[in-house]
Design an enzyme around this catalytic site. Structure first.
Site, PDB file in Angstrom:
ATOM      1  N   GLU A 239      12.127  63.441  30.622  1.00 24.31           N
ATOM      2  CA  GLU A 239      12.839  64.708  31.341  1.00 24.31           C
ATOM      3  C   GLU A 239      13.543  65.512  30.398  1.00 24.31           C
ATOM      4  OE1 GLU A 239      14.736  62.729  34.599  1.00 24.31           O
ATOM      5  OE2 GLU A 239      12.684  61.734  35.282  1.00 24.31           O
TER       6      GLU A 239
ATOM      7  N   HIS B 265      25.508  57.139  36.369  1.00 23.50           N
ATOM      8  CA  HIS B 265      25.537  57.432  34.945  1.00 23.50           C
ATOM      9  C   HIS B 265      26.340  56.498  34.167  1.00 23.50           C
ATOM     10  CE1 HIS B 265      25.129  61.199  37.138  1.00 23.50           C
ATOM     11  NE2 HIS B 265      24.435  61.618  36.344  1.00 23.50           N
TER      12      HIS B 265
ATOM     13  N   PHE C 174      18.832  58.615  32.307  1.00 27.21           N
ATOM     14  CA  PHE C 174      20.095  57.682  32.330  1.00 27.21           C
ATOM     15  C   PHE C 174      19.254  56.223  32.603  1.00 27.21           C
ATOM     16  CE2 PHE C 174      22.442  61.511  32.756  1.00 27.21           C
ATOM     17  CZ  PHE C 174      23.426  61.285  32.032  1.00 27.21           C
TER      18      PHE C 174
ATOM     19  N   PRO D  86      13.089  53.833  39.679  1.00 28.66           N
ATOM     20  CA  PRO D  86      11.925  54.276  40.374  1.00 28.66           C
ATOM     21  C   PRO D  86      10.553  53.814  39.443  1.00 28.66           C
ATOM     22  CG  PRO D  86      13.197  55.956  40.337  1.00 28.66           C
ATOM     23  CD  PRO D  86      14.054  55.005  39.268  1.00 28.66           C
TER      24      PRO D  86
ATOM     25  N   GLU E 154      10.137  58.900  37.181  1.00 27.50           N
ATOM     26  CA  GLU E 154      10.317  57.721  36.229  1.00 27.50           C
ATOM     27  C   GLU E 154       9.152  56.967  36.098  1.00 27.50           C
ATOM     28  OE1 GLU E 154      12.761  59.019  38.365  1.00 27.50           O
ATOM     29  OE2 GLU E 154      13.967  59.978  37.031  1.00 27.50           O
TER      30      GLU E 154
ATOM     31  N   ASP F 258      20.442  54.323  34.668  1.00 27.14           N
ATOM     32  CA  ASP F 258      20.517  54.502  36.296  1.00 27.14           C
ATOM     33  C   ASP F 258      19.483  54.850  36.794  1.00 27.14           C
ATOM     34  OD1 ASP F 258      24.158  54.431  36.138  1.00 27.14           O
ATOM     35  OD2 ASP F 258      22.923  55.012  34.256  1.00 27.14           O
ATOM     36  N   TYR F 259      18.497  55.649  36.072  1.00 25.24           N
ATOM     37  CA  TYR F 259      17.455  56.283  36.842  1.00 25.24           C
ATOM     38  C   TYR F 259      16.183  55.722  36.518  1.00 25.24           C
ATOM     39  CZ  TYR F 259      20.818  60.088  37.330  1.00 25.24           C
ATOM     40  OH  TYR F 259      21.904  60.675  37.755  1.00 25.24           O
ATOM     41  N   ILE F 260      16.161  54.359  36.045  1.00 27.68           N
ATOM     42  CA  ILE F 260      15.047  53.623  35.486  1.00 27.68           C
ATOM     43  C   ILE F 260      14.262  52.987  36.612  1.00 27.68           C
ATOM     44  CG2 ILE F 260      16.037  51.356  34.931  1.00 27.68           C
ATOM     45  CD1 ILE F 260      14.257  51.503  32.181  1.00 27.68           C
TER      46      ILE F 260
END
Lengths: 415, 337
Positions: free
Chosen positions: B29, B129, B83, B89, B60, B85-87
């Site tokens: 992204e 984050h 981040f 998915p 993701e 924190d967004y892994i």
């Protein structure tokens, strides 16, 4: 037969910094040309609405066509007031972030019609599952700005106890679900809330919001699947503001089809709407809400707009798009357009508008003064660090009680 | 040699990998035209073309799934999850797919992918984050988990990760992108340009995955850390006045157990520090291994200094982030027993 070798396609926007703004690919249909179908129209008869653009306000500011919701001048002025307040609030909060009074902020400049008109079109008891750019929903529902500021400042009156990133509001009393930083998670949750309302024989419906970029997340597709399977009473909004941080909407698939068209494959009705046209946004939302409330299930609304603001205070769009795109956005500015409409009706004037802006600025400043009296980020230092151990679970478990004691002792330098 | 911060070192590693191997692709992204929200991929699209460094949809699971597919084809994708924190998915693609592909196909298919992802707090990023989810991945068989603490290591380790034939999760502690933050948030940050480990060769080099580094030799107590906490521990060691040996793991899995065991056998005392939450954190595995291998050498119970078992609280960041004071108190405590 010989073929050329395969080639990987990578979408690219029409213009980048240094280029002339190029919106030539965007066709803006005339206002008023799309008919308003009955709310019980079967989805398969509504496919054109996924590709067209519902518009009510024409170039001269007149409301035309049968999507005109025919709102009273008072209601229109209320909408304008909410939009101006939202804009002035955003402007002031960014200034405070720059002064270090808070760590982060997200503006919705250019998108105010969406939160405000949609909140006004929905019932106050309907449940909202927003993303982080729908502060207009809270403004229109009458949530005092001081509450939002307290959260932004993580101060002593912050209803979220300093735990959340600024603007990640949670306002149960205003039917506004806790905002997640993770994208799209609220969308299937909105559907689940709507299923629960249907299960319970309630009359309330739910509404969810995601951006164009987030339609790529699996959660978006879960939501549409569950919504269609269970005919959930929910309004699923896609705010297509053209940009997902630095990625233009083509990176989310917008090069191939409209975002509204995603609904077609799920057998859901879709309405594609001029998101900067207060009346069109209001009318489309009312249609979808009426359909949901009549037990006819979900509608997907694509709100076609432009993110005039940076993604957030951590972002600088000068690195990826021409600076004057917003100014040249073919659908104009939502505040200007509603103002022009009211003036065309003889219900408003430039003078009254200037007075409104001044009044809204004053209101922001008055509430800001109160919020700052409760502190700003780190000043005074937040006074209840032990509270960070609460609400992990309903009861604070023993393990966390011990950690809390340890943390407090460390603060007192007793360990 | 050049002066680089961690972002520049990571950028240099990808640049060299792309130059050396046409099979290396970089995507994620905002990583293409813009060069990433932290600028780690700046200039790569311009240099290698938009087909080798490109923006992806916000998906993701899609990013990692596509990377696995490309790996199966024979490419060597390096993807960024904006981040860590967004892994989540992407969790299924990482755990059920990338990590097990070699095993379930008996070597018929593999996923030689690298997943770069900024982690950790100290930037007032709130709970979405700031997370340090490394232990979730070290628990998965088939994944390699890396976390560098400085520009020099970041470049050498990332090049090794990209060349590795199995999936690697490469955590980048974002708080030390610009300098070796030691937890003293009220003091100015020394930039990497003024630090020895900001001296980074411009050319190709690798650092073997699975090798820890003793960053401060000492005799009295072993302090084990990785990422940002390495710098916190170095500060704590100085402030404690105790001759602590500070070890930077660099690679969580594979783990350089030999270095840890040798050190603890020498000192007889051990403190383990990470920013992630305590319960079932990576420190728990380290404690377990050390007691297995060093039980008869231990003079005192092993101490863990970690983030508290709560989400990362925005306003209370410095009560959450393990401070040098807290680490130095733990060092003193293991000396007392």
């Amino acid at each position: 037969m010989s073929r050329a070798p395969l080639q990987l396609h990578i979408p690219a926007p029409t213009c980048r910094p240094g280029d002339a703004v190029d919106f030539s690919g965007i066709t803006v249909p005339a206002a008023g040309i799309l008919k308003r179908p009955a709310e019980d129209t079967p989805p398969e008869q509504m496919r054109d609405y996924a590709y067209g653009l519902i518009r009510v306000l024409d170039e001269s500011g007149h409301a035309v066509g049968d999507w005109n919701p025919k709102l009273s001048a008072d209601t229109l002025r209320t909408g304008l007031r909410h939009m101006v307040l939202t804009r002035e609030f955003d402007e002031r909060m960014v200034k405070l972030q720059r002064q270090g009074k808070t760590s982060f902020y997200i503006k919705c400049t250019g998108e105010e019609a969406i939160g405000v008109a949609q909140a006004m079109a929905l019932d106050d008891r309907d449940m909202l599952f927003p993303s982080y750019r729908q502060q207009g929903l809270l403004v229109a529902r009458g949530c005092p700005l001081v509450r939002l500021m307290n959260q932004i400042f993580s101060n002593t009156r912050d209803n979220l106890k300093g735990r959340q990133l600024p603007i990640m509001y949670s306002e149960p009393d205003y039917g506004f679900f806790s905002i997640s930083g993770n994208l799209g998670t609220q969308y299937p949750q909105a559907v689940g809330w709507a299923m629960a309302s249907a299960y319970s024989g309630d009359t309330r419906i739910a509404a969810g919001w995601v951006g164009d970029g987030t339609t790529a997340e699996a959660d978006f597709h879960y939501a549409l699947t569950f919504a269609t399977v269970y005919q959930a009473p929910v309004v699923l909004n896609v705010v297509n503001n053209q940009w997902a941080i630095s990625s233009f909407q083509g990176i989310a698939g917008g090069e191939r089809a409209t975002f509204a068209a995603r609904a077609v494959g799920y057998g859901l009705p879709a309405l594609r709407v001029d998101g900067n046209d207060f009346l069109a946004v209001y009318a489309a939302t009312k249609w979808a809400a009426e359909r949901a409330r009549s037990n006819l299930g979900a509608t997907v609304i694509e709100l076609y707009t432009y993110r005039a603001a940076p993604h957030s205070t951590s972002d600088d769009p000068a690195g990826y798009r021409p600076a004057d795109e917003a100014k040249n956005w073919p659908l104009g500015d939502p505040v200007e357009r509603l103002k022009q409409h009211l003036i065309a009706l003889g219900e408003w004037s430039e003078e009254r508008h200037s007075a409104l802006i001044a009044e809204m600025q004053e209101q922001v400043m008055a509430q800001l003064k109160e919020a700052m009296s409760y502190g700003v980020l780190g000043d005074p230092a937040p006074n209840d660090p032990g509270s960070m151990f609460e609400d992990v679970l309903k009861e604070v478990p023993g393990r966390l009680l011990m950690q809390r004691e340890q943390m407090l002792a460390l603060r007192r330098k007793e360990v | 040699m050049a002066r680089m911060n961690m972002i520049q070192a990571i950028n240099s590693a990808m640049d060299i990998a792309m130059e050396r191997d046409p099979k290396v692709l970089v995507f994620g992204e905002d990583v293409g035209y813009f060069g990433g929200v932290f600028r780690a991929t700046a200039g790569l699209q311009k240099k290698y073309g938009k087909q080798r460094c490109f923006d992806t949809p916000i998906a993701e699971g899609g990013i990692v799934g596509a990377a696995v597919g490309m790996g199966v084809y024979g490419l060597r994708p390096v993807v960024e999850i904006q981040f860590s924190d967004y892994i989540y998915p992407a969790f299924d693609q990482l755990v059920s797919e990338a990590a097990r592909l070699r095993y379930r196909s008996a070597g018929g298919f593999t996923a030689p992918i690298t997943v770069r992802t900024p982690c950790g707090g100290g930037i007032f990023g709130g709970q979405t984050h700031s997370q340090s989810p490394e232990a979730i991945f070290t628990h998965v068989c088939g994944l390699t988990t890396i976390m560098p603490s400085n520009p020099y290591d970041a470049k050498g380790l990332l090049l090794s990760a990209i060349e590795d034939d199995d999936p690697v999760i490469f955590f980048e502690p974002k708080r030390i992108y610009n300098g070796p933050f030691d937890g003293h948030h009220d003091r100015p940050l020394t930039p990497w340009t003024k630090h020895a480990l900001g001296e980074v060769p411009e050319d190709y080099y690798t650092i073997e995955l699975g090798k820890a580094k003793i960053v401060r030799p000492g005799d009295q107590v072993t302090v084990i850390a990785y990422g940002t906490m390495v710098h916190v521990c170095l500060a704590a060691a100085e402030e404690s006045g105790i001759d602590a040996e500070v070890i930077d793991l660099r690679s969580l899995l594979p783990l350089d157990l030999d270095t840890l065991v040798a050190s603890v056998k020498k000192t007889g005392r051990c403190v383990i520090v990470h920013e992630a939450t305590k319960t079932c954190g990576y420190g728990a595995e380290l404690v377990s291994l050390i007691q297995e291998h060093c039980f008869y050498h231990l003079e005192s119970p092993i101490e863990r200094v970690t983030g508290w078992d709560t989400p990362y609280p925005h306003a209370y960041e410095w009560d959450y982030f393990p401070s040098p004071y807290r680490v130095s108190q733990a060092i003193k405590k293991v000396m007392e027993d």
